[in-house]
Write a protein that holds these residues in place. Structure first.
Motif, PDB file in Angstrom:
ATOM      1  N   GLY A  94      -7.548  12.103  -3.441  1.00 63.01           N
ATOM      2  CA  GLY A  94      -7.609  10.673  -3.410  1.00 63.01           C
ATOM      3  C   GLY A  94      -6.397  10.301  -2.909  1.00 63.01           C
ATOM      4  N   PRO A  95      -5.228  10.476  -3.023  1.00 64.48           N
ATOM      5  CA  PRO A  95      -3.993  10.178  -2.266  1.00 64.48           C
ATOM      6  C   PRO A  95      -4.027  10.404  -0.892  1.00 64.48           C
ATOM      7  CG  PRO A  95      -3.423  11.193  -4.367  1.00 64.48           C
ATOM      8  CD  PRO A  95      -4.836  11.552  -4.257  1.00 64.48           C
ATOM      9  N   VAL A  96      -4.582  11.903  -0.369  1.00 65.68           N
ATOM     10  CA  VAL A  96      -4.439  11.778   0.869  1.00 65.68           C
ATOM     11  C   VAL A  96      -5.572  10.959   1.589  1.00 65.68           C
ATOM     12  CG1 VAL A  96      -5.498  13.700   2.628  1.00 65.68           C
ATOM     13  CG2 VAL A  96      -3.939  14.351   0.768  1.00 65.68           C
ATOM     14  N   ALA A  97      -6.861  10.814   1.086  1.00 68.50           N
ATOM     15  CA  ALA A  97      -7.583   9.953   1.591  1.00 68.50           C
ATOM     16  C   ALA A  97      -7.208   8.216   1.917  1.00 68.50           C
ATOM     17  CB  ALA A  97      -9.003   9.735   0.802  1.00 68.50           C
ATOM     18  N   LEU A  98      -6.631   8.076   0.766  1.00 67.52           N
ATOM     19  CA  LEU A  98      -5.780   6.629   0.775  1.00 67.52           C
ATOM     20  C   LEU A  98      -4.758   6.427   2.009  1.00 67.52           C
ATOM     21  CD1 LEU A  98      -5.652   4.076  -0.982  1.00 67.52           C
ATOM     22  CD2 LEU A  98      -3.639   4.961  -2.072  1.00 67.52           C
ATOM     23  N   TYR A  99      -3.958   7.660   2.079  1.00 68.14           N
ATOM     24  CA  TYR A  99      -3.105   7.720   2.984  1.00 68.14           C
ATOM     25  C   TYR A  99      -3.492   7.701   4.424  1.00 68.14           C
ATOM     26  CZ  TYR A  99       1.618   9.207   4.603  1.00 68.14           C
ATOM     27  OH  TYR A  99       3.111   9.220   5.079  1.00 68.14           O
TER      28      TYR A  99
ATOM     29  N   ALA B  14       0.732  -1.339  -0.077  1.00 70.51           N
ATOM     30  CA  ALA B  14      -0.020   0.145  -0.090  1.00 70.51           C
ATOM     31  C   ALA B  14       0.607   1.185   0.205  1.00 70.51           C
ATOM     32  CB  ALA B  14      -0.920   0.012   1.118  1.00 70.51           C
ATOM     33  N   TRP B  15       2.135   0.921   0.702  1.00 75.76           N
ATOM     34  CA  TRP B  15       2.765   2.246   0.373  1.00 75.76           C
ATOM     35  C   TRP B  15       3.347   2.744  -0.855  1.00 75.76           C
ATOM     36  CZ3 TRP B  15       3.173   5.341   4.408  1.00 75.76           C
ATOM     37  CH2 TRP B  15       2.970   4.894   5.603  1.00 75.76           C
ATOM     38  N   VAL B  16       3.338   1.858  -1.888  1.00 75.03           N
ATOM     39  CA  VAL B  16       3.765   2.326  -3.253  1.00 75.03           C
ATOM     40  C   VAL B  16       2.658   3.206  -3.685  1.00 75.03           C
ATOM     41  CG1 VAL B  16       3.962   1.554  -5.573  1.00 75.03           C
ATOM     42  CG2 VAL B  16       4.944   0.299  -3.587  1.00 75.03           C
ATOM     43  N   PRO B  17       1.361   2.952  -3.799  1.00 74.08           N
ATOM     44  CA  PRO B  17       0.723   4.158  -4.265  1.00 74.08           C
ATOM     45  C   PRO B  17       0.535   5.407  -3.436  1.00 74.08           C
ATOM     46  CG  PRO B  17      -0.654   2.590  -3.473  1.00 74.08           C
ATOM     47  CD  PRO B  17       0.652   1.791  -3.581  1.00 74.08           C
ATOM     48  N   ILE B  18       0.671   5.167  -2.064  1.00 78.91           N
ATOM     49  CA  ILE B  18       0.718   6.403  -1.209  1.00 78.91           C
ATOM     50  C   ILE B  18       1.986   7.400  -1.624  1.00 78.91           C
ATOM     51  CG2 ILE B  18       1.238   6.943   1.006  1.00 78.91           C
ATOM     52  CD1 ILE B  18      -0.365   4.599   1.962  1.00 78.91           C
TER      53      ILE B  18
ATOM     54  N   ALA C 274     -14.315  11.700  -0.331  1.00 77.74           N
ATOM     55  CA  ALA C 274     -13.222  10.760  -0.788  1.00 77.74           C
ATOM     56  C   ALA C 274     -13.224   9.499  -0.038  1.00 77.74           C
ATOM     57  CB  ALA C 274     -11.794  11.529  -0.808  1.00 77.74           C
ATOM     58  N   VAL C 275     -14.426   9.242   0.293  1.00 77.52           N
ATOM     59  CA  VAL C 275     -14.454   7.999   1.129  1.00 77.52           C
ATOM     60  C   VAL C 275     -14.095   6.699   0.530  1.00 77.52           C
ATOM     61  CG1 VAL C 275     -16.353   9.038   2.617  1.00 77.52           C
ATOM     62  CG2 VAL C 275     -16.934   7.725   0.632  1.00 77.52           C
ATOM     63  N   VAL C 276     -14.261   6.792  -0.786  1.00 76.20           N
ATOM     64  CA  VAL C 276     -14.036   5.426  -1.464  1.00 76.20           C
ATOM     65  C   VAL C 276     -12.344   5.309  -1.319  1.00 76.20           C
ATOM     66  CG1 VAL C 276     -13.611   4.001  -3.732  1.00 76.20           C
ATOM     67  CG2 VAL C 276     -15.735   5.374  -3.216  1.00 76.20           C
TER      68      VAL C 276
ATOM     69  N   ILE D 194     -10.963   1.936   0.910  1.00 79.01           N
ATOM     70  CA  ILE D 194     -10.287   1.081   0.328  1.00 79.01           C
ATOM     71  C   ILE D 194      -8.998   0.451   1.176  1.00 79.01           C
ATOM     72  CG2 ILE D 194      -8.679   0.284  -1.673  1.00 79.01           C
ATOM     73  CD1 ILE D 194     -10.793   1.979  -3.685  1.00 79.01           C
ATOM     74  N   ALA D 195      -8.394   1.724   1.624  1.00 75.88           N
ATOM     75  CA  ALA D 195      -6.973   1.549   2.362  1.00 75.88           C
ATOM     76  C   ALA D 195      -7.318   0.826   3.675  1.00 75.88           C
ATOM     77  CB  ALA D 195      -6.382   2.846   2.691  1.00 75.88           C
ATOM     78  N   VAL D 196      -8.541   1.128   4.309  1.00 71.57           N
ATOM     79  CA  VAL D 196      -8.696   0.341   5.657  1.00 71.57           C
ATOM     80  C   VAL D 196      -9.205  -0.936   5.341  1.00 71.57           C
ATOM     81  CG1 VAL D 196     -10.787   0.415   7.455  1.00 71.57           C
ATOM     82  CG2 VAL D 196      -9.704   2.509   6.460  1.00 71.57           C
ATOM     83  N   MET D 197     -10.116  -1.525   4.302  1.00 66.60           N
ATOM     84  CA  MET D 197     -10.390  -2.751   3.786  1.00 66.60           C
ATOM     85  C   MET D 197      -9.037  -3.484   3.589  1.00 66.60           C
ATOM     86  SD  MET D 197     -14.274  -2.362   2.433  1.00 66.60           S
ATOM     87  CE  MET D 197     -13.647  -1.350   1.167  1.00 66.60           C
ATOM     88  N   TRP D 198      -8.063  -2.915   2.904  1.00 64.76           N
ATOM     89  CA  TRP D 198      -7.005  -3.621   2.613  1.00 64.76           C
ATOM     90  C   TRP D 198      -6.112  -3.992   3.640  1.00 64.76           C
ATOM     91  CZ3 TRP D 198      -4.724  -5.448  -2.070  1.00 64.76           C
ATOM     92  CH2 TRP D 198      -3.433  -5.588  -1.996  1.00 64.76           C
ATOM     93  N   ALA D 199      -5.995  -3.047   4.802  1.00 64.21           N
ATOM     94  CA  ALA D 199      -5.107  -3.426   5.928  1.00 64.21           C
ATOM     95  C   ALA D 199      -5.951  -4.671   6.630  1.00 64.21           C
ATOM     96  CB  ALA D 199      -5.204  -2.027   6.770  1.00 64.21           C
ATOM     97  N   LEU D 200      -7.364  -4.407   6.511  1.00 58.67           N
ATOM     98  CA  LEU D 200      -8.082  -5.692   7.633  1.00 58.67           C
ATOM     99  C   LEU D 200      -8.069  -7.020   6.619  1.00 58.67           C
ATOM    100  CD1 LEU D 200     -11.716  -3.588   8.089  1.00 58.67           C
ATOM    101  CD2 LEU D 200      -9.734  -4.323   9.856  1.00 58.67           C
ATOM    102  N   VAL D 201      -7.800  -7.042   5.306  1.00 54.32           N
ATOM    103  CA  VAL D 201      -7.764  -8.286   4.869  1.00 54.32           C
ATOM    104  C   VAL D 201      -6.240  -8.684   5.086  1.00 54.32           C
ATOM    105  CG1 VAL D 201      -7.657  -9.255   2.343  1.00 54.32           C
ATOM    106  CG2 VAL D 201      -9.437  -7.630   2.970  1.00 54.32           C
TER     107      VAL D 201
END
Length: 258
Positions: free
Chosen positions: A146-151, A57-61, A203-205, A209-216
């Protein structure tokens, strides 16, 4: 009525340059550090440790941060109030990020935890301020909101991971019933917090996505069964909150993408 900001000032130009330099610096620090963070994390395992692949996840961040840095330095962007109220906090997030990478990689986990908390505060503050200001274009949604929300979403999950590792470092159990119970409680608390952010943010999508990625990533890293169940519940709750936020918003595109 739109309020126009005055033209770029010296402070704006300094901020633009500082953010751009720090965007490059944090990428270089991460590249030099390599997998030292992952190596140290595996030395202090806990039920909240995500699988190694999840840290991609750090790559797109990092890529998103560089894109943001370029965007905020464009002549038409330099004097915008949106950047004036968030730019220095973005710069602070880069400093905290580098401090976290270096201190965690060196095994100084308590210091790394302080850096991670600073990163959490700075990036979520930017995310919160963006939630109160609509984006002016699709480009801004892609390279800034988008990047800020993902981060922000990723750091909301990385902070309890780091806390768990620090706990193991100071001598708390990383395995067994007590560790599993603590992990479940933390997961549920974090789920409540991030769901509130989703239901009230924009920008909740990318955030979700970042939260769910970490959960998975956590659920697939062979934690105790109770943690897997708590993670599955958290996934459903965050997904439901995201769907509700978008479906009930007056401006669904803004709710979804900023």
């Amino acid at each position: 009525m739109t309020v126009l900001s005055p033209g770029p000032t010296r402070t704006d130009l300094v901020r633009n340059v500082v953010v751009a330099l720090l965007a490059v610096a944090q990428v270089l620090v991460a590249a030099v550090a390599g997998d030292t963070v992952g190596t140290v994390a595996r030395e202090y395992p806990s039920p909240l440790l995500a699988a190694g692949w999840a840290f991609a996840a750090w790559v797109p961040i990092y890529v998103g941060f560089v894109g943001y840095a370029v965007f905020q330095a464009l002549p038409a962007q330099r004097a915008r109030q949106a950047h004036r109220t968030t730019g220095w906090w973005m710069a602070a997030s880069a400093v905290f990020n580098m401090g976290w990478v270096l201190s965690f990689g060196a095994g100084w986990l308590p210091l790394a935890q302080l850096m991670l908390i600073g990163l959490l505060v700075s990036i979520t503050l930017v995310f919160g301020r963006y939630c109160r200001m609509p984006a002016e274009s699709v480009v801004e949604r892609v390279v800034a909101r988008g990047p800020v929300a993902l981060y922000a979403g990723w750091v909301c999950m990385a902070t309890p991971m780091g806390t768990a590792a620090t706990g193991v470092w100071i001598g708390l159990p990383g395995t067994g019933a007590l560790a599993a119970i603590a992990a479940v409680v933390v997961l549920l608390a974090v789920t409540a917090t991030v769901s509130w952010a989703v239901l009230s943010g924009t920008a909740v999508v990318p955030f979700a996505i970042a939260v769910m990625w970490a959960l998975v990533g956590t659920a697939l890293n062979d934690p105790p069964e109770a943690v897997v169940v708590a993670g599955a519940i958290a996934l459903v709750v965050v997904l439901a909150a995201t769907a509700r936020r978008i479906s009930t918003a007056g401006f669904p595109v803004r709710a979804a993408w900023g």
